[in-house]
Design an enzyme around this catalytic site. Structure first.
Site, short mmCIF file in Angstrom:
data_model
loop_
_atom_site.label_atom_id
_atom_site.label_comp_id
_atom_site.label_asym_id
_atom_site.label_seq_id
_atom_site.Cartn_x
_atom_site.Cartn_y
_atom_site.Cartn_z
N CYS A 129 0.83 -1.20 0.00
CA CYS A 129 0.00 0.00 0.00
C CYS A 129 0.88 1.26 0.00
O CYS A 129 1.57 1.52 -0.98
CB CYS A 129 -0.98 -0.02 1.18
SG CYS A 129 -2.37 1.11 0.97
N HIS A 170 -3.54 -5.19 1.18
CA HIS A 170 -3.37 -5.57 2.59
C HIS A 170 -3.80 -7.02 2.76
O HIS A 170 -4.73 -7.49 2.11
CB HIS A 170 -4.23 -4.68 3.49
CG HIS A 170 -3.82 -3.26 3.52
ND1 HIS A 170 -2.65 -2.84 4.10
CD2 HIS A 170 -4.42 -2.13 3.05
CE1 HIS A 170 -2.54 -1.53 3.99
NE2 HIS A 170 -3.61 -1.08 3.36
#
Length: 495
Positions: free
Chosen positions: A337, A436
């Site tokens: 991310c 994630h």
């Protein structure tokens, strides 16, 4: 069909007293006892968040509590999420969608407060119509009487829900008598009458030595102590609050694969590394110490709530150079991310989505450029990484779009089930992804570790089963030290 129970709110004498974990325990206990519980926290401030099945965003704690309750997580469980971007500002996520950034003085002003209150009340009402009982969690301390008029989450919320309030106090930090007595006595008479019991959490030592204290507290406050819960270290539940990082390992060792997670100032979603941390082949530690980064076999750049600010700090404190040097010497570098964004050639923020910094050069490890945008991507995903056949799962929560630099030939790391591509793959020692939970997949962990351990036989951890076992262990631990019949009586009275 089970009798309808009153909602119960776990309110704290302060922050970090263990309300979130206690709520998860009660969710699992009620589920085991045949009820259909669900968690609720009107307003949560956290950098750890999670994507619901509908592709909306809630606090990680409520997702964990929903998992303990055995129900899908939903934005009604956490209608307001505040994600700090600095010491003074936070992104406001309402019903799963970001509605802008606000500083504290703007957020807590009276104007517009009732509209927000209507939203959290409506979310609770929808939840209460579907589940029984609702396990509510307060925020911080219930004795911050200067904020009561603007409070959305503690006693005013308990009043709307007609909830029985159980005060949770942390005896490990000391001052438990003053904190419990003060928290009770600072309430209005109406709110004080709503507090039906106390749970003393994180007790160490011989409980017999504290038994006179239990009687003293009950006499002082006029309410029962429902339980004294011993401190534990052998039960592993996903934590939401970054204070838990203070207890994580910070240094490399000599006999395992050393994996360093770069300790960013605005680190988010550190739960990405929970399964990896429990791998028998791995020593995982958190650091921004240059010497400790040099010892790492694998360096992981985690998510960030403020990518540009963290990128500026990595360049200022020498960590950026240390990462590049370690990679040159053979270490694997992977970003997730915000960490994926950091690894690119440039990060742009022309609209000031994150703050005042408009542009910075990245680490230059991946041939991509990131542009911050106002639209947030939030979704659960299934994917295949590289040419591997295993179906993996994770979730995306990010601002910004990352594209290959003009003229570069870029290989994606992942192929999503909808045909879209994710991430960037330069080599098995240099890659990044927006997903994630990518490290919650055993196949990907094995791939990441293979250059260092080979294709060795090892005991693979079945993570979903492991988490279920941990919830059951937590429930057993709390059940054995809690006066559960009295709690059920409290939640059944006043019909």
């Amino acid at each position: 069909m089970k009798k309808k129970l009153h909602p119960v709110m776990l309110a704290g004498t302060g922050s970090d007293v263990g309300k979130s974990i206690m709520a998860a325990a009660l969710c699992r206990i009620f589920k085991q006892d045949g009820y259909t519980p669900a968690p609720f926290k009107a307003q949560n401030m956290a950098l750890n968040s999670y994507a619901t099945p509908e592709g909306l965003e809630i606090g990680r704690a409520q997702a964990v509590q929903a998992e303990a309750a055995g129900v899908p997580c939903h934005t009604d469980m956490n209608p307001v999420l505040l994600k700090p971007g600095s010491d003074l500002t936070a992104q406001v996520v309402l019903n799963g969608r970001p509605v802008g950034n606000q500083d504290a003085s703007d957020y807590f002003r009276k104007e517009g407060r009732e509209e927000l209150r209507k939203e959290v009340h409506a979310a609770f009402d929808r939840l209460a119509a579907r589940y029984n009982p609702i396990v509510m969690e307060g925020a911080g301390s219930i004795s911050e009487i200067n904020l009561r008029e603007m409070d959305l989450v503690n006693m005013p919320m308990a009043c709307h829900a007609d909830a029985d309030v159980i005060l949770v106090a942390d005896i490990d930090r000391g001052g438990v008598f003053a904190s419990v007595y003060g928290s009770v006595m600072l309430q209005t008479p109406e709110d004080r009458a709503r507090i039906k019991g106390v749970i003393i959490n994180k007790f160490r030592g011989d409980i017999r030595l504290f038994e006179p204290g239990i009687e003293m507290l009950e006499n002082l406050c006029g309410i029962p102590v429902l339980g004294v819960i011993p401190y534990y270290r052998d039960i592993h539940i996903d934590e939401e609050d970054s204070v838990v990082l203070d207890y994580k390992r910070m240094r490399a060792v000599s006999d395992k694969v050393n994996i360093a997670v770069v300790l960013l100032r605005h680190l988010s979603n550190f739960t990405d590394f929970n399964l990896l941390e429990r791998d028998e082949r791995v020593h995982l530690y958190y650091t921004n110490n240059i010497d400790e980064l040099k010892k790492a076999d694998i360096i992981l750049l985690p998510g960030s709530k403020s990518t540009l600010d963290d990128l500026y700090e990595l360049r200022r404190n020498g960590v950026a150079q240390a990462i590049l040097h370690a990679h040159k010497e053979g270490a694997t570098v992977m970003g997730i991310c915000g960490g994926f964004q950091l690894m690119g050639l440039e990060v742009h923020d022309p609209q000031g989505v994150e703050g005042d910094i408009r542009h910075l050069p990245g680490l230059g490890l991946l041939p991509v450029i990131t542009t911050m945008q106002g639209e947030k991507v939030t979704r659960q995903v299934s994917f295949h990484f590289l040419d591997h056949a295993e179906t993996c799962r994770g979730y995306e929560i990010h601002m910004g779009e990352t594209r290959p630099v003009s003229g570069a030939s870029v290989s994606p790391l992942n192929k999503l089930e909808d045909g879209k591509e994710d991430g960037c793959f330069v080599s098995r020692k240099c890659m990044g992804s927006y997903i994630h939970g990518i490290l919650d997949n055993r196949a990907f962990i094995d791939y990441l570790l293979e250059p260092y351990v080979g294709k060795t036989e090892h005991t693979a951890l079945d993570y979903p089963t492991y988490k279920e076992e941990q919830y059951d262990r937590l429930a057993a631990h709390v059940r054995s030290h809690l006066n559960l019949p009295l709690l059920y009586q409290i939640m059944s009275d006043n019909d």
